[in-house]
Design an enzyme around this catalytic site. Structure first.
Site, short mmCIF file in Angstrom:
data_model
loop_
_atom_site.label_atom_id
_atom_site.label_comp_id
_atom_site.label_asym_id
_atom_site.label_seq_id
_atom_site.Cartn_x
_atom_site.Cartn_y
_atom_site.Cartn_z
N TYR A 260 29.93 43.50 38.22
CA TYR A 260 30.49 44.62 38.96
C TYR A 260 31.63 44.13 39.85
CZ TYR A 260 26.31 47.21 37.56
OH TYR A 260 25.32 47.81 36.83
N SER A 261 32.74 44.86 39.82
CA SER A 261 33.86 44.51 40.70
C SER A 261 33.45 44.68 42.16
CB SER A 261 35.06 45.42 40.42
OG SER A 261 35.55 45.22 39.12
N CYS B 179 42.32 49.24 36.48
CA CYS B 179 40.87 49.02 36.47
C CYS B 179 40.17 50.33 36.16
CB CYS B 179 40.40 48.47 37.81
SG CYS B 179 38.68 47.91 37.80
N GLU C 14 41.69 45.06 34.08
CA GLU C 14 40.24 44.87 33.96
C GLU C 14 39.64 46.22 33.55
OE1 GLU C 14 37.26 44.19 37.39
OE2 GLU C 14 37.73 42.19 36.63
N TYR D 253 36.60 48.39 30.90
CA TYR D 253 35.25 48.25 30.39
C TYR D 253 34.87 49.46 29.55
CZ TYR D 253 34.81 51.02 34.66
OH TYR D 253 35.00 51.95 35.66
#
Length: 406
Positions: free
Chosen positions: A186-187, A364, A404, A406
């Protein structure tokens, strides 16, 4: 922000155990930020701080951040200074007693010094066990899904990080094969100093994963995200990391930061913006331009909305905020407004910003963002006689393109 994967070290048991150590520190009394602190100043200008072994590295970093310099470390019950050698590559070095060198440069505080990025301090086989300090909802009434802001205590270990990194969370229990669950990354949503400003916490922004099984059509909930979203305050949490160097915030105070986020992809940018605008440092005063383009389904899903709009109001010359609210706004063609449509609308402005070598672009959020940004900007680049893919390659070469997803 969540992304699957493995990461991240641990174990800090040594012969020193739980003993106490005395730091002799100089420089703390010379900072206006520290004048109000109740430190007994000795005639030599130094102060003595008693530190338990397990907090030694944290105190070193805190002292350095406050402008101090450690001149000696002694066990509480000994007269001979202790020579401390780092046990991990991520540990900071203990300052040695000053030499009689009149040309010696004054040591810079940590926030100004080029700090080595910590990586893999705690690993899955031996994670840091912290406690949940807070867990509160971020989605307002009428929004979709469950998104929580969580803060974990780091005071009993050596876990430290910088903005743009991630930590791993190891959910309890086993999978269908009887093996321990794999960690999820997790960021980090807090600055290196944590939401409390004391270097003792780390915060996350977590959405509960929920989807329909393609075969059974049953609703499936993510193991780790569900664990975190329903974690009780005071409960233990297994943490690994930190990891990641792709999304780091540049050191330059006059950098231009363009941030493109969807949903919980706001996490690293919260850390950026809090460092730029809410924390006050003698040696870091953001002077550049920051711009957040934030994509969400509903207004109620704008995470940290009040704080973001406070920054926009208080720092109009340094921060611009643009929303893409897909279920409430329409694009030029009458369809839903997504982040790529906002990028297309602002193509000329974004393009001109990216011509400045001080500009960094960050993305992100959901996979597919990068192609969406290409869709928004490549037509404008073509009008300038530039092939978009070549331009992106150049930005990557200059370390100004950070992604980044996901």
């Amino acid at each position: 922000m969540y992304s699957p994967g493995v990461a991240t070290t641990s174990g800090n048991t040594t012969a020193y155990g739980n003993r106490l150590f005395v730091y002799e520190v100089v420089g703390l009394s010379q900072s206006t930020d520290n004048d109000s602190l109740d430190y007994p100043i000795r005639r030599s200008g130094s102060v003595l701080l008693t530190v338990p072994y397990q907090r030694m590295n944290q105190e070193m970093r805190r002292i350095t951040r406050m402008g101090g310099r450690i001149v000696s470390i002694k066990p509480l019950d000994a007269d001979t200074p202790l020579k401390v050698a780092p046990t991990r590559q991520s540990q900071v070095e203990v300052a040695q007693p000053p030499q009689s060198n009149p040309t010696e440069e004054k040591r810079k505080p940590m926030t100004q010094t080029k700090v080595e990025v910590p990586v893999n301090i705690y690993r899955p086989k031996d994670p840091y066990i912290g406690k949940c300090l807070e867990n509160y909802p971020l989605v307002a009434e009428g929004g979709s899904g469950i998104v929580q802001h969580l803060t974990f205590d780091l005071s009993q270990g050596d876990l430290h990080y910088v903005e743009g990194q991630s930590i791993g969370i190891v959910p309890p229990g086993t999978d269908e094969n009887g093996k321990p669950h794999k960690l999820r990354l997790y960021s980090i949503a807090s600055t290196r100093h944590g939401d409390k400003g004391d270097d003792k916490t780390v915060s996350l922004c977590v959405r509960q994963l929920e989807y329909e099984h393609p075969e059974t059509k049953e609703t499936v909930y993510g193991v780790c995200s569900t664990h975190l979203c329903h974690l009780e305050v005071g409960a233990d949490v297994a943490i690994t990391g930190p990891v990641g160097k792709e999304m780091l915030l540049p050191d330059e105070e006059d950098a231009n930061i363009v941030m493109l986020a969807t949903g919980t992809g706001i996490a690293p940018f919260r850390a950026f913006l809090w460092r730029m605008f809410f924390e006050k440092h003698e040696d870091y005063k953001f002077k550049g331009k920051s711009w957040l383009i934030f994509g969400v389904p509903f207004t109620a899903n704008i995470l940290y909305k009040e704080k973001l709009e406070q920054i926009q109001s208080d720092y109009p010359d340094n921060f611009e905020l643009t929303y893409a609210i897909s279920r409430e706004q329409n694009n030029a063609e009458g369809g839903r407004m997504y982040i790529q449509h906002r990028v297309a609308e602002q193509a000329e402005k974004l393009w001109n910003l990216l011509q400045d070598p001080k500009t960094h672009l960050y993305m992100c959020g959901l996979k597919g963002m990068e192609s969406g940004i290409e869709e928004g900007l490549s037509p404008f680049a073509a009008k300038q006689g530039v092939e978009w893919s070549d331009f992106v390659k150049q930005l990557k070469k200059e370390h100004r393109w950070h992604v980044e997803v996901y």
